[in-house]
Design an enzyme around this catalytic site. Structure first.
Site, PDB file in Angstrom:
ATOM      1  CD  GLU A 245      -8.736  -4.854   5.295  1.00  0.00           C
ATOM      2  OE1 GLU A 245      -9.563  -3.772   4.520  1.00  0.00           O
ATOM      3  OE2 GLU A 245      -7.198  -4.159   6.086  1.00  0.00           O
TER       4      GLU A 245
ATOM      5  CB  THR B 214     -10.872   5.212   8.887  1.00  0.00           C
ATOM      6  OG1 THR B 214      -8.718   4.524   9.067  1.00  0.00           O
ATOM      7  CG2 THR B 214     -10.748   3.719   9.792  1.00  0.00           C
TER       8      THR B 214
ATOM      9  CD  GLU C 199      -3.187   1.266   3.165  1.00  0.00           C
ATOM     10  OE1 GLU C 199      -3.409   0.106   2.929  1.00  0.00           O
ATOM     11  OE2 GLU C 199      -3.438   2.268   2.915  1.00  0.00           O
TER      12      GLU C 199
ATOM     13  NE  ARG D 127      -9.967  -0.016   8.909  1.00  0.00           N
ATOM     14  CZ  ARG D 127     -10.705   0.300   8.588  1.00  0.00           C
ATOM     15  NH1 ARG D 127     -11.952  -0.282   9.393  1.00  0.00           N
ATOM     16  NH2 ARG D 127     -11.229   0.122   7.573  1.00  0.00           N
TER      17      ARG D 127
END
Ligand code: LUZ
Ligand code: MOS
Length: 752
Positions: free
Chosen positions: A706, A434, A226, A304
């Site tokens: 996930e 988020t 990522e 998170r």
């Protein structure tokens, strides 16, 4: 609908970074990494190395034409060392040579001198010394202090969950080529083409339009690409920029393991309070996240953790705080679940602790506290379309928990060497980045004049089969044969300003944009058809490749209709944009509605421990999972099974080990063990929750990447319960992974 990559993969025809045909005069780059974790006065002497035959150039920080900065959330991470070393594996120099072999030989000739500084490797030490990445964050609901006073039972303990190596089969890598006018084309094995484009432009000191990033597919990402695919692409781009030749940079496994960050280890302390009916009334946690030497995505991951600190339970009084602790480890990064699993480990540990002290099975506490409709999460979102109790019910209908419990008890009474244990693991995972501004995507659709279709989106294919899902979306919306549709590579010139393929949200975001694009084209085609057939648009549909009027097939098929539309000079291209509605979050209050929806599920895990050897097997895992209305059962089942294996690996066997000097000890595949076919659960059953799905999900098919990883957390507690059956004195340590060594010590520990 089968995975469209299946044929290519089986025949070895699918293209990964190292398969891309390079241009003539392509150079190869290798990276020199720091071999100490913390130092100043760093001097890098490349004189000898540069003389090595075949070496073109050795790039140092001073050769960077733009800014020496790859930080995303915070600007705290140089691409190449400038005087200071902050972790072992930190890139110091890039050796560019005629071959990979020469680059690595020359690398050994570089001399590095420095003054060593004290090294911090644990979150706790960093916390005690006040070393932080940013300010702590805290989510609060109700009043914990008051609530603890009223609780019948209060328990406290600490937990540790270790890091995890992504071990994508394809290591990090990139290939760069010079184009006209100082432009560079980058092929990168990245989840975030736009991240690579933005940071490469910054490193080179050019505008983003000078950099084109193209991604065919990844051999796995799991979050490890990522943010952390970026430095290698930047190095290849820089080398190309400076040397005017194509440059390929691919990390070998050893370099990749050493130089890249992993899942964040967490050390946490908790306090849980229950009433006489085992209702959890109060929960307080302090999470210490081991962020490593730079921010990377740590602040978002920490956030998170707070979002998932109460898993699928309703707790009226919550106080959770997370500190991102700065250590001298490689910057830890996104990994499937993105801090959520680390949060969920702690609440499950707290429940297990309470169960242990109260002498009842943990599932009784779990079951008594499951979320109900309209319960509020600590972050202010009101739970809607809650499936927590439904998944639990369907799981117990499928496999009676009491019966399993009794049969395990019976087995344990009749066996001395082998003991069985079980645990239930419910999950609740919020879907959306988020960071609200990241929740958007675009799709570009061309219908060619022969009726075939080309699709570009921001989605990156990394083995999760998002391309297959995108193709399904288009085929279903147009109602044409999937063979007419092609998924193009992910390319920043065709689809710009993309969010990384992450947060389980890729199919939702890009798929919703794709539906919009397809529908806009469909409207145009239908108007042409209505004209041709002299009927009203409302009477007309395209079905299975044919125009139908009032449900009757006509003579006009898709191909003809497309050509007629083209001939009328009507645009057969559409670009559409989707941004998730409703979601919002106010960081000043730490309240809002950050998630489009939640995914639920529950697993029952059974294990057998060999009490002579300390080894164990996962006997079976029975799952009821909330797929919504799955749009591709094969793909989604694959995600659940893969995530389960990865979650069990994290909790039981994968042991990331650094020594006190910050050297990675688990730096090969012989010292870092991931689950294989022999260690996978012997039996896995996955049942879909009976549900209508959610409108915010693509075709009501919920995000699946996930959430199922967290079923693996149950394996830790199942093994712990088996140990308890052998050794009455054993107290759960809440220290994962539960390796055979730890099992062995647990089996034979005495009460103090
Ligand atoms: N990446 C990210 C993620 O940037 N934001 C997120 O919320 C997230 N969640 C899961 C996985 N990756
Ligand atoms: Mo991620 S942890 O890249 O969804």
């Amino acid at each position: 609908m089968k995975n469209i990559d299946a044929n290519g993969h089986v025949r070895g025809e699918s293209l990964f970074i190292d398969d891309i045909l390079t241009k003539q005069h392509c150079l190869h780059a290798a990276v020199l990494a720091a071999d100490v974790a913390h130092a100043k006065d760093v001097v890098i002497d490349v004189q000898q190395a540069e003389k090595f035959p075949g070496v073109e150039k050795i790039l140092l920080a001073k050769d960077i034409t733009g800014e020496n900065q790859v930080g995303g959330i915070l600007l705290d991470e140089p691409l190449l060392c400038e005087g200071e070393i902050h972790f072992q594996g930190m890139p110091l120099a890039v050796i560019v040579a005629e071959s990979d072999f020469i680059a690595k030989r020359a690398r050994e000739l570089i001399e590095v001198s420095y003054t060593e500084l004290p090294v911090i490797t644990t979150a706790k030490e960093a916390f005690e010394k006040g070393q932080f990445i940013n300010d702590a964050r805290s989510f609060n609901l109700g009043d914990v202090d008051e609530a603890f006073d009223d609780c019948q039972y209060v328990f406290e303990d600490k937990t540790f969950s270790n890091g995890q190596e992504h071990l994508y089969l394809e290591t990090q890598g990139a290939y760069a080529e010079k184009q006209e006018n100082g432009c560079i084309k980058l092929m990168s094995s990245t989840q975030g083409p736009t991240v690579v484009q933005r940071i490469a432009a910054r490193i080179l000191g050019v505008a983003m339009h000078k950099i084109e990033v193209d991604v065919t597919r990844l051999g796995g990402g799991f979050g490890g690409k990522e943010d952390q695919a970026t430095p290698w692409a930047c190095m290849a781009a820089l080398a190309t920029h400076v040397l005017n030749k194509p440059v390929k940079l691919i990390l070998d496994r050893h370099d990749d393991l050493k130089m890249t960050g992993k899942r964040h280890p967490y050390e946490s302390t908790f306090k849980i309070g229950l009433d006489e009916n085992y209702k959890i009334k109060a929960f307080e946690v302090r999470f210490l996240q081991n962020s490593g030497a730079a921010a990377d995505l740590s602040p978002a991951i920490a956030e998170r953790t707070l979002f998932h600190a109460t898993n699928s339970y309703f707790i009226p009084n919550v106080k959770t705080t997370v500190h991102s602790c700065k250590t001298n480890l490689p910057p830890n990064t996104a990994f499937r679940g993105f801090g959520g699993p680390q949060g969920m480990v702690v609440i499950e540990s707290a429940i297990a602790k309470a169960a242990e002290q109260l002498g009842i099975p943990a599932y009784k506490i779990q079951q008594a506290n499951l979320l109900s409709e309209n319960d509020v999460f600590s972050y202010g979102q009101v739970a809607e379309k809650v499936e927590a109790k439904k998944v639990w019910q369907q799981l117990s209908d499928k496999i009676n928990i009491n019966v399993v419990e009794q049969s395990i008890e019976e087995f344990n009474q009749n066996n001395q060497q082998f003991k069985k244990g079980m645990a239930v693991m419910p999950i609740c995972f919020g879907i959306s980045f988020t960071n609200t501004p990241m929740n958007h995507a675009r799709a570009l659709v061309h219908i060619y004049q022969d009726g075939s279709v080309g699709i570009s989106t921001g989605a990156v294919e990394m083995g999760q089969s998002v391309n297959t899902k995108m193709l399904q979306v288009a085929a279903q919306t147009f109602s044409i044969n999937p063979d007419l549709i092609k998924l193009e590579t992910t390319n920043t010139t065709r689809v710009a300003n993309t969010s990384p393929s992450a947060a389980s949200s890729t199919a939702d975001l890009n798929g919703k944009a794709l539906i919009k694009a397809c529908n806009a084209l469909l409207e145009r085609l239908k108007h042409v058809a209505a004209d041709e057939l002299s009927v009203g648009v409302d009477t007309l549909e395209i079905k299975n490749g044919w125009v139908e009027v009032n449900g009757e097939k006509t003579e006009l098929d898709w191909k003809n209709l497309v050509f007629k539309t083209f001939w009328k000079r009507i645009c057969l291209t559409e670009n559409a944009h989707y941004a998730t509605p409703i979601i919002k979050f106010d960081k000043s209050k730490e309240k809002g509605h950050p998630f489009a929806y939640h995914v639920y599920g529950a697993a029952l895990i059974q294990t057998t421990v060999d009490c002579l050897r300390g080894t164990y097997e996962i006997d079976c895992v029975d799952i009821v999972h909330d797929f919504g209305k799955s749009m591709n059962k094969g793909v989604d089942l694959g995600q659940v099974e893969g995530a389960l294996a990865q979650g069990i690996g994290w909790m039981t066997m994968e042991e990331v080990a650094y020594n006190e000097q910050g050297r990675l000890l688990s730096n090969t595949l012989s010292t870092y063990k991931i689950p294989d076919i022999f260690s996978i659960a012997k039996d896995i059953t996955v049942e879909a929750l009976k549900t209508e799905g959610h409108d915010m999900a693509i075709f009501k098919s919920k995000a699946v990447g996930e959430p199922p990883l967290m079923y693996g957390i149950g394996a830790y507690f199942a093994i712990a319960n088996a140990i308890k059956a052998f050794n009455k004195d054993y107290q759960i340590k809440f220290h994962s992974p539960m390796t055979p060594e730890k099992v062995m010590m647990g089996l034979y520990e005495k009460s103090i």
